[in-house]
Motif scaffolding. Structure first.
Motif, mmCIF file in Angstrom:
data_model
loop_
_atom_site.group_PDB
_atom_site.id
_atom_site.type_symbol
_atom_site.label_atom_id
_atom_site.label_comp_id
_atom_site.label_asym_id
_atom_site.label_seq_id
_atom_site.Cartn_x
_atom_site.Cartn_y
_atom_site.Cartn_z
ATOM 1 N N ARG A 183 0.830 -1.067 -0.007
ATOM 2 C CA ARG A 183 -0.048 0.043 -0.048
ATOM 3 C C ARG A 183 0.907 1.282 -0.051
ATOM 4 O O ARG A 183 1.878 1.360 0.564
ATOM 5 C CB ARG A 183 -0.831 -0.067 1.284
ATOM 6 N N VAL A 184 0.520 2.220 -0.726
ATOM 7 C CA VAL A 184 0.923 3.503 -0.635
ATOM 8 C C VAL A 184 0.106 4.822 0.223
ATOM 9 O O VAL A 184 -0.919 4.543 -0.198
ATOM 10 C CB VAL A 184 1.244 4.128 -1.990
ATOM 11 N N THR A 185 0.851 5.241 0.995
ATOM 12 C CA THR A 185 -0.015 6.146 1.856
ATOM 13 C C THR A 185 0.712 7.596 1.530
ATOM 14 O O THR A 185 1.813 7.910 1.705
ATOM 15 C CB THR A 185 0.291 5.981 3.295
ATOM 16 N N VAL A 186 -0.113 8.589 1.227
ATOM 17 C CA VAL A 186 0.049 9.966 1.089
ATOM 18 C C VAL A 186 -1.033 10.828 2.027
ATOM 19 O O VAL A 186 -2.160 10.777 1.928
ATOM 20 C CB VAL A 186 0.091 10.515 -0.388
ATOM 21 N N LEU A 187 -0.384 11.782 2.847
ATOM 22 C CA LEU A 187 -1.250 12.562 3.745
ATOM 23 C C LEU A 187 -1.209 14.036 2.991
ATOM 24 O O LEU A 187 0.096 14.410 2.660
ATOM 25 C CB LEU A 187 -1.207 12.659 5.144
ATOM 26 N N MET A 188 -2.242 14.704 3.064
ATOM 27 C CA MET A 188 -2.220 16.107 2.760
ATOM 28 C C MET A 188 -2.424 16.986 3.923
ATOM 29 O O MET A 188 -3.550 16.886 4.553
ATOM 30 C CB MET A 188 -3.559 16.296 1.457
#
Length: 97
Positions: free
Chosen positions: A49-54
């Motif tokens: 899984r790839v996680t990106v937060l803004m």
């Protein structure tokens, strides 16, 4: 709503904590949605899984805004602030497109 957001991705540290690495920026569009600009690509975790937060950017002094509501940085057990990509760049200029 903020004029710009940081895109951050978690990276495991050797001590078992998490380091949030700045990988780019997001800008709200006039017609809704966001434009995402990546300076680097996030890495998948052990499950693929790839996680990106803004998040709203931290002020230049490194202290969190609004009592630590940004979700990363010195507090909350994430093991340090975001680093890389956009630090030290003047983001008050206009986007050339």
């Amino acid at each position: 709503m903020a004029d710009r957001y940081n895109l951050i991705s978690p990276r495991p540290r050797k001590d078992g904590k998490t380091h949030w690495h700045t990988i780019g920026s997001a800008f709200p569009r006039d017609k809704g949605g966001f434009s995402l600009i990546f300076d680097s690509l996030p890495l998948p975790d052990a499950e693929g899984r790839v996680t990106v937060l803004m998040t709203e950017p931290l002020p230049k002094d490194g202290q969190q805004q609004r009592g630590g509501s940004s979700g990363y940085g010195q507090s909350g057990g994430y093991g340090g602030g975001a680093g890389g990509g956009m630090q030290g760049r003047d983001l008050d200029d206009s986007i050339p497109f």
